[in-house]
Design a protein around this motif. Sequence first.
Motif, short mmCIF file in Angstrom:
data_model
loop_
_atom_site.label_atom_id
_atom_site.label_comp_id
_atom_site.label_asym_id
_atom_site.label_seq_id
_atom_site.Cartn_x
_atom_site.Cartn_y
_atom_site.Cartn_z
N LEU A 143 0.83 -1.21 0.00
CA LEU A 143 0.00 0.00 0.00
C LEU A 143 0.86 1.26 0.00
O LEU A 143 0.54 2.25 -0.67
CB LEU A 143 -0.93 -0.01 1.21
CG LEU A 143 -1.98 -1.12 1.25
CD1 LEU A 143 -2.82 -1.00 2.52
CD2 LEU A 143 -2.87 -1.11 0.02
N GLY A 144 1.96 1.22 0.75
CA GLY A 144 2.86 2.36 0.78
C GLY A 144 3.48 2.63 -0.58
O GLY A 144 3.56 3.79 -1.02
N HIS A 145 3.87 1.58 -1.27
CA HIS A 145 4.45 1.77 -2.60
C HIS A 145 3.40 2.23 -3.61
O HIS A 145 3.73 2.95 -4.56
CB HIS A 145 5.17 0.50 -3.06
CG HIS A 145 6.55 0.40 -2.52
ND1 HIS A 145 7.00 -0.65 -1.77
CD2 HIS A 145 7.60 1.27 -2.59
CE1 HIS A 145 8.26 -0.44 -1.42
NE2 HIS A 145 8.64 0.72 -1.90
N LEU A 146 2.14 1.84 -3.41
CA LEU A 146 1.09 2.40 -4.27
C LEU A 146 0.93 3.90 -4.01
O LEU A 146 0.69 4.66 -4.95
CB LEU A 146 -0.24 1.67 -4.03
CG LEU A 146 -0.33 0.25 -4.59
CD1 LEU A 146 -1.67 -0.38 -4.26
CD2 LEU A 146 -0.10 0.23 -6.10
N ALA A 154 5.00 -2.58 -5.43
CA ALA A 154 3.75 -2.97 -4.78
C ALA A 154 3.32 -4.35 -5.24
O ALA A 154 2.92 -5.20 -4.42
CB ALA A 154 2.66 -1.94 -5.08
N LEU A 155 3.39 -4.62 -6.53
CA LEU A 155 3.02 -5.94 -7.06
C LEU A 155 3.87 -7.04 -6.42
O LEU A 155 3.35 -8.09 -6.00
CB LEU A 155 3.21 -5.97 -8.58
CG LEU A 155 2.15 -5.24 -9.40
CD1 LEU A 155 2.62 -5.06 -10.84
CD2 LEU A 155 0.83 -6.00 -9.36
N ASP A 156 5.16 -6.80 -6.31
CA ASP A 156 6.07 -7.80 -5.74
C ASP A 156 5.74 -8.08 -4.29
O ASP A 156 5.68 -9.24 -3.85
CB ASP A 156 7.52 -7.33 -5.86
CG ASP A 156 8.01 -7.27 -7.31
OD1 ASP A 156 7.35 -7.87 -8.19
OD2 ASP A 156 9.04 -6.61 -7.56
N GLU A 157 5.51 -7.02 -3.51
CA GLU A 157 5.27 -7.19 -2.08
C GLU A 157 3.91 -7.84 -1.80
O GLU A 157 3.79 -8.70 -0.93
CB GLU A 157 5.39 -5.85 -1.37
CG GLU A 157 6.84 -5.39 -1.24
CD GLU A 157 7.00 -3.89 -1.21
OE1 GLU A 157 8.16 -3.44 -1.08
OE2 GLU A 157 6.01 -3.17 -1.30
N LEU A 158 2.90 -7.43 -2.54
CA LEU A 158 1.57 -8.00 -2.33
C LEU A 158 1.52 -9.46 -2.74
O LEU A 158 0.88 -10.29 -2.08
CB LEU A 158 0.53 -7.17 -3.09
CG LEU A 158 0.35 -5.75 -2.53
CD1 LEU A 158 -0.39 -4.87 -3.54
CD2 LEU A 158 -0.38 -5.78 -1.19
N LEU A 181 -3.75 -6.08 -4.45
CA LEU A 181 -3.00 -6.65 -5.57
C LEU A 181 -3.73 -6.40 -6.88
O LEU A 181 -3.12 -6.05 -7.90
CB LEU A 181 -2.77 -8.14 -5.34
CG LEU A 181 -1.93 -8.88 -6.38
CD1 LEU A 181 -0.55 -8.24 -6.52
CD2 LEU A 181 -1.80 -10.35 -6.01
N ALA A 182 -5.05 -6.59 -6.87
CA ALA A 182 -5.84 -6.33 -8.08
C ALA A 182 -5.74 -4.85 -8.47
O ALA A 182 -5.63 -4.52 -9.66
CB ALA A 182 -7.29 -6.73 -7.85
N ASN A 183 -5.78 -3.97 -7.48
CA ASN A 183 -5.63 -2.54 -7.78
C ASN A 183 -4.27 -2.24 -8.39
O ASN A 183 -4.16 -1.46 -9.35
CB ASN A 183 -5.82 -1.73 -6.49
CG ASN A 183 -5.86 -0.24 -6.72
OD1 ASN A 183 -6.39 0.22 -7.73
ND2 ASN A 183 -5.29 0.53 -5.81
N ALA A 184 -3.22 -2.88 -7.86
CA ALA A 184 -1.89 -2.68 -8.43
C ALA A 184 -1.82 -3.19 -9.86
O ALA A 184 -1.21 -2.56 -10.73
CB ALA A 184 -0.84 -3.39 -7.56
N HIS A 185 -2.47 -4.34 -10.12
CA HIS A 185 -2.51 -4.86 -11.49
C HIS A 185 -3.24 -3.88 -12.42
O HIS A 185 -2.82 -3.66 -13.56
CB HIS A 185 -3.19 -6.22 -11.53
CG HIS A 185 -2.28 -7.35 -11.17
ND1 HIS A 185 -1.18 -7.71 -11.94
CD2 HIS A 185 -2.29 -8.22 -10.12
CE1 HIS A 185 -0.56 -8.75 -11.40
NE2 HIS A 185 -1.21 -9.07 -10.28
N PHE A 186 -4.33 -3.30 -11.92
CA PHE A 186 -5.04 -2.30 -12.73
C PHE A 186 -4.12 -1.13 -13.06
O PHE A 186 -4.05 -0.67 -14.21
CB PHE A 186 -6.30 -1.80 -12.02
CG PHE A 186 -6.94 -0.65 -12.73
CD1 PHE A 186 -7.77 -0.88 -13.81
CD2 PHE A 186 -6.67 0.66 -12.35
CE1 PHE A 186 -8.33 0.20 -14.52
CE2 PHE A 186 -7.23 1.73 -13.04
CZ PHE A 186 -8.07 1.50 -14.13
#
Length: 231
Positions: A143-146, A154-158, A181-186
């Motif tokens: 979340l912090g990296h987002l 963020a993708l890696d950490e989630l 994770l889905a939000n990061a993928h978006f």
Amino acid sequence: EAYDRAAELGDDRLFLLPLWVATEIMMDDSPAQAVEKLDEVVEMARRVGNKPIEAHALGSKTAALARLGEFEEALKVGPEALAAAEASDSVIKLADVNLLMGLALLEMGEPRPGIQHLAHGTDLALSVNGFECACNGLHLMGLGHLQEEHVQEALDELARAQEIAAGTAMEHALHNVRAALANAHFLAGDVAALGRIEREIENAEALNDGFGAATGRLALAGALVALGRGA
């Protein structure tokens, strides 16, 4: 039931744990009420000499105050929480408090120092096989990296948070991690991830996780606005 029974007996040592647990549950949905009750937990923990619970309650108070926008007060309580955690001689409690400090800093819009606390807390948790705690840390780091718009980190950490949770008590309560994770993928360009965010909102609601559902809806709204489908 444990809370009520301990209260009837009037023994602070018996009452402390259920009081603390009951108060922690309030933090997401009723942070103002949690702050008041956490003061009671801290006072009782000090009375009976329970440093781990004192430390965790102070850390939770720090995060709750930050969530309420009481940043100056949160920054005063945070060092008390870390000092109590150090005095507890518990690695996992020091990990917990660092994660709570990191969460507080994210709530204040300070992801860089927040991530530093979260990374330290996660490393401490992993050093004693505290996988549930580490999963939480990696989720918050994501979340912090987002916040920083560092989507690949963020993708890696989630994704790692999900891996670490396998076989633990967290495995069946990962809807918030999956939503993030889905939000990061978006944000990385996967429009189909919108459906996955919606599914995790439904999962949060099924588990009566109002805060998780609200967080998922916020992510969904941001995605829809980015696509020009919301306002």
